[in-house]
Write a protein that holds these residues in place. Structure first.
Motif, PDB file in Angstrom:
ATOM      1  N   UNK A   1       0.818  -1.206   0.000  1.00 29.18           N
ATOM      2  CA  UNK A   1       0.000   0.000   0.000  1.00 29.18           C
ATOM      3  C   UNK A   1       0.854   1.259   0.000  1.00 29.18           C
ATOM      4  N   UNK A   2       1.942   1.249   0.786  1.00 31.68           N
ATOM      5  CA  UNK A   2       2.870   2.378   0.807  1.00 31.68           C
ATOM      6  C   UNK A   2       4.221   1.911   0.295  1.00 31.68           C
ATOM      7  N   UNK A   3       4.775   2.654  -0.651  1.00 23.76           N
ATOM      8  CA  UNK A   3       6.134   2.367  -1.110  1.00 23.76           C
ATOM      9  C   UNK A   3       6.940   3.652  -1.111  1.00 23.76           C
ATOM     10  N   UNK A   4       8.165   3.542  -0.639  1.00 23.18           N
ATOM     11  CA  UNK A   4       9.125   4.642  -0.629  1.00 23.18           C
ATOM     12  C   UNK A   4      10.296   4.185  -1.477  1.00 23.18           C
ATOM     13  N   UNK A   5      10.639   4.962  -2.506  1.00 23.00           N
ATOM     14  CA  UNK A   5      11.663   4.523  -3.459  1.00 23.00           C
ATOM     15  C   UNK A   5      12.731   5.601  -3.640  1.00 23.00           C
ATOM     16  N   UNK A   6      13.946   5.294  -3.211  1.00 24.45           N
ATOM     17  CA  UNK A   6      15.096   6.153  -3.467  1.00 24.45           C
ATOM     18  C   UNK A   6      14.974   7.561  -2.918  1.00 24.45           C
ATOM     19  N   UNK A   7      14.346   7.722  -1.754  1.00 18.03           N
ATOM     20  CA  UNK A   7      14.084   9.062  -1.214  1.00 18.03           C
ATOM     21  C   UNK A   7      15.346   9.654  -0.588  1.00 18.03           C
ATOM     22  N   UNK A   8      15.640  10.887  -0.966  1.00 12.62           N
ATOM     23  CA  UNK A   8      16.766  11.638  -0.410  1.00 12.62           C
ATOM     24  C   UNK A   8      16.273  12.997   0.072  1.00 12.62           C
ATOM     25  N   UNK A   9      16.845  13.446   1.185  1.00 13.00           N
ATOM     26  CA  UNK A   9      16.532  14.778   1.722  1.00 13.00           C
ATOM     27  C   UNK A   9      17.756  15.262   2.487  1.00 13.00           C
ATOM     28  N   UNK A  10      18.138  16.515   2.251  1.00  6.48           N
ATOM     29  CA  UNK A  10      19.340  17.038   2.899  1.00  6.48           C
ATOM     30  C   UNK A  10      19.004  18.249   3.748  1.00  6.48           C
ATOM     31  N   UNK A  11      19.920  18.569   4.647  1.00  2.00           N
ATOM     32  CA  UNK A  11      19.877  19.802   5.429  1.00  2.00           C
ATOM     33  C   UNK A  11      21.285  20.368   5.386  1.00  2.00           C
ATOM     34  N   UNK A  12      21.468  21.451   4.617  1.00  2.00           N
ATOM     35  CA  UNK A  12      22.813  21.963   4.419  1.00  2.00           C
ATOM     36  C   UNK A  12      23.633  20.955   3.636  1.00  2.00           C
ATOM     37  N   UNK A  13      24.793  20.622   4.190  1.00  2.00           N
ATOM     38  CA  UNK A  13      25.682  19.676   3.507  1.00  2.00           C
ATOM     39  C   UNK A  13      25.457  18.235   3.955  1.00  2.00           C
ATOM     40  N   UNK A  14      24.463  18.017   4.828  1.00  2.00           N
ATOM     41  CA  UNK A  14      24.257  16.674   5.405  1.00  2.00           C
ATOM     42  C   UNK A  14      23.000  16.037   4.836  1.00  2.00           C
ATOM     43  N   UNK A  15      23.117  14.767   4.476  1.00  2.00           N
ATOM     44  CA  UNK A  15      21.947  14.019   4.040  1.00  2.00           C
ATOM     45  C   UNK A  15      21.180  13.523   5.258  1.00  2.00           C
ATOM     46  N   UNK A  16      19.919  13.943   5.388  1.00  2.00           N
ATOM     47  CA  UNK A  16      19.056  13.424   6.450  1.00  2.00           C
ATOM     48  C   UNK A  16      18.526  12.058   6.047  1.00  2.00           C
ATOM     49  N   UNK A  17      18.143  11.931   4.786  1.00  2.00           N
ATOM     50  CA  UNK A  17      17.738  10.650   4.210  1.00  2.00           C
ATOM     51  C   UNK A  17      18.547  10.436   2.940  1.00  2.00           C
ATOM     52  N   UNK A  18      19.095   9.252   2.803  1.00  2.00           N
ATOM     53  CA  UNK A  18      20.009   8.976   1.694  1.00  2.00           C
ATOM     54  C   UNK A  18      19.587   7.691   0.988  1.00  2.00           C
ATOM     55  N   UNK A  19      18.842   7.844  -0.112  1.00  2.00           N
ATOM     56  CA  UNK A  19      18.425   6.721  -0.944  1.00  2.00           C
ATOM     57  C   UNK A  19      17.615   5.692  -0.152  1.00  2.00           C
ATOM     58  N   UNK A  20      16.587   6.190   0.572  1.00  2.00           N
ATOM     59  CA  UNK A  20      15.761   5.315   1.409  1.00  2.00           C
ATOM     60  C   UNK A  20      14.695   4.633   0.563  1.00  2.00           C
ATOM     61  N   UNK A  21      14.665   3.325   0.627  1.00  2.00           N
ATOM     62  CA  UNK A  21      13.656   2.520  -0.056  1.00  2.00           C
ATOM     63  C   UNK A  21      13.077   1.523   0.938  1.00  2.00           C
ATOM     64  N   UNK A  22      11.744   1.507   1.027  1.00  2.00           N
ATOM     65  CA  UNK A  22      11.079   0.549   1.912  1.00  2.00           C
ATOM     66  C   UNK A  22       9.618   0.447   1.497  1.00  2.00           C
ATOM     67  N   UNK A  23       8.903  -0.524   2.079  1.00  2.00           N
ATOM     68  CA  UNK A  23       7.502  -0.724   1.742  1.00  2.00           C
ATOM     69  C   UNK A  23       6.725  -1.116   2.985  1.00  2.00           C
ATOM     70  N   UNK A  24       5.449  -0.729   2.987  1.00  2.00           N
ATOM     71  CA  UNK A  24       4.530  -1.114   4.057  1.00  2.00           C
ATOM     72  C   UNK A  24       3.370  -1.851   3.397  1.00  2.00           C
ATOM     73  N   UNK A  25       3.340  -3.184   3.477  1.00  2.00           N
ATOM     74  CA  UNK A  25       2.262  -3.933   2.835  1.00  2.00           C
ATOM     75  C   UNK A  25       0.899  -3.620   3.450  1.00  2.00           C
ATOM     76  N   UNK A  26      -0.142  -3.765   2.666  1.00  2.00           N
ATOM     77  CA  UNK A  26      -1.496  -3.479   3.131  1.00  2.00           C
ATOM     78  C   UNK A  26      -1.826  -4.315   4.369  1.00  2.00           C
ATOM     79  N   UNK A  27      -2.386  -3.660   5.374  1.00  2.00           N
ATOM     80  CA  UNK A  27      -2.831  -4.339   6.582  1.00  2.00           C
ATOM     81  C   UNK A  27      -1.752  -4.628   7.595  1.00  2.00           C
ATOM     82  N   UNK A  28      -0.505  -4.230   7.321  1.00  2.00           N
ATOM     83  CA  UNK A  28       0.600  -4.552   8.226  1.00  2.00           C
ATOM     84  C   UNK A  28       0.930  -3.375   9.137  1.00  2.00           C
ATOM     85  N   UNK A  29       1.613  -3.679  10.233  1.00  2.00           N
ATOM     86  CA  UNK A  29       2.183  -2.675  11.130  1.00  2.00           C
ATOM     87  C   UNK A  29       3.702  -2.776  11.004  1.00  2.00           C
TER      88      UNK A  29
END
Length: 255
Positions: A1-29
């Motif tokens: 149901x939820x997929x995160x693919x290659x997400x990057x986010x920086x603050x200044x010169x630092x990567x807060x998120x660096x190529x984050x990929x994960x999934x949350x299947x339907x109905x799961x915790x």
């Protein structure tokens, strides 16, 4: 149901998120784990579109959240933030009805469907009879359950929880996560307590320095080796005698 693919986010010169990929299947915790500053809250904010990734994509039900209207996304996903308070003198039912905002046809009037959804949400978090209580008279545990009711009244298909057990005693922590589990809604929850994650989560995703370093079932991921590498702690991991789920026992720091 939820997929995160290659997400990057920086603050200044630092990567807060660096190529984050994960999934949350339907109905799961799914538990989102990692030490302070690893990017858990930032990732939840990106999924809720309160922040934008510099690179990467987030989809809910196959739709890129960047393409959805605010109202459409709010009907699909609800965020329970770490700190949510108000100085207004609201009743419990008024707080829960805030979750109906994406569904309202009128800004000024609650429909019968809104009232029914709010009442049902309070019942689902075991707060029957609290509708007319004033917000400022509630305990911390009760307020957190009201916020969960607000999120449930939103009738989302995805729950995003940012440290939902923060500042709660162990009884309220167990009760809240039991309510989340019982709700049966696809859920991504940032958690600090690894034993709670092991007890309630179907799978866990571990972040360190903005990167996914492990993902899978708690018994496979929460090993002494990972705890030492990610958290810098020594611990033993054993199976719970009743549930079979992992139980972590920490060693005192070396003097």
């Amino acid at each position: 149901m939820l997929t995160v693919t290659g997400v990057c986010r920086s603050a200044g010169a630092r990567w807060i998120l660096d190529d984050v990929t994960c999934a949350v299947p339907a109905g799961s915790l799914v538990g989102l784990l990692g030490p302070n500053g690893c990017g858990k809250t930032t990732l939840l904010r990106i999924v809720a579109r309160l922040a934008a990734p510099e690179v990467g994509r987030v989809t809910v039900d196959g739709d890129d959240v960047a393409t959805l209207s605010r109202t459409t996304l709010a009907r699909r996903a609800a965020l329970l933030a770490q700190h949510a308070d108000t100085d207004l003198d609201l009743t419990v039912i008024e707080v829960v009805l805030l979750g109906r905002t994406p569904h309202r046809r009128s800004r000024w009037a609650d429909s019968a469907a809104d009232s029914a959804a709010a009442t049902d949400a309070l019942a689902r978090v075991d707060l029957d009879g609290y509708a007319d209580r004033r917000w400022h008279t509630l305990s911390g545990g009760e307020r957190q359950r009201v916020h969960l009711a607000r999120a449930l009244a939103q009738q989302p298909r995805l729950l995003l929880l940012d440290e939902p057990t923060n500042h709660l005693d162990i009884g309220h922590q167990l009760h809240l996560l039991h309510l989340v589990r019982r709700a049966g809604i696809t859920t991504l929850a940032a958690l600090h307590d690894l034993n709670l994650a092991a007890m309630f989560c179907d799978t866990v995703v571990v972040l360190a320095a903005g990167q996914v370093v492990a993902a899978g079932a708690p018994a496979e991921v929460l090993t002494p080796h990972l705890l030492a590498d990610v958290y810098g702690v020594h611990a033993d991991v054993a199976a719970h005698p009743t549930t079979g789920r992992p139980v972590i026992t920490y060693h005192p720091p070396a003097s």
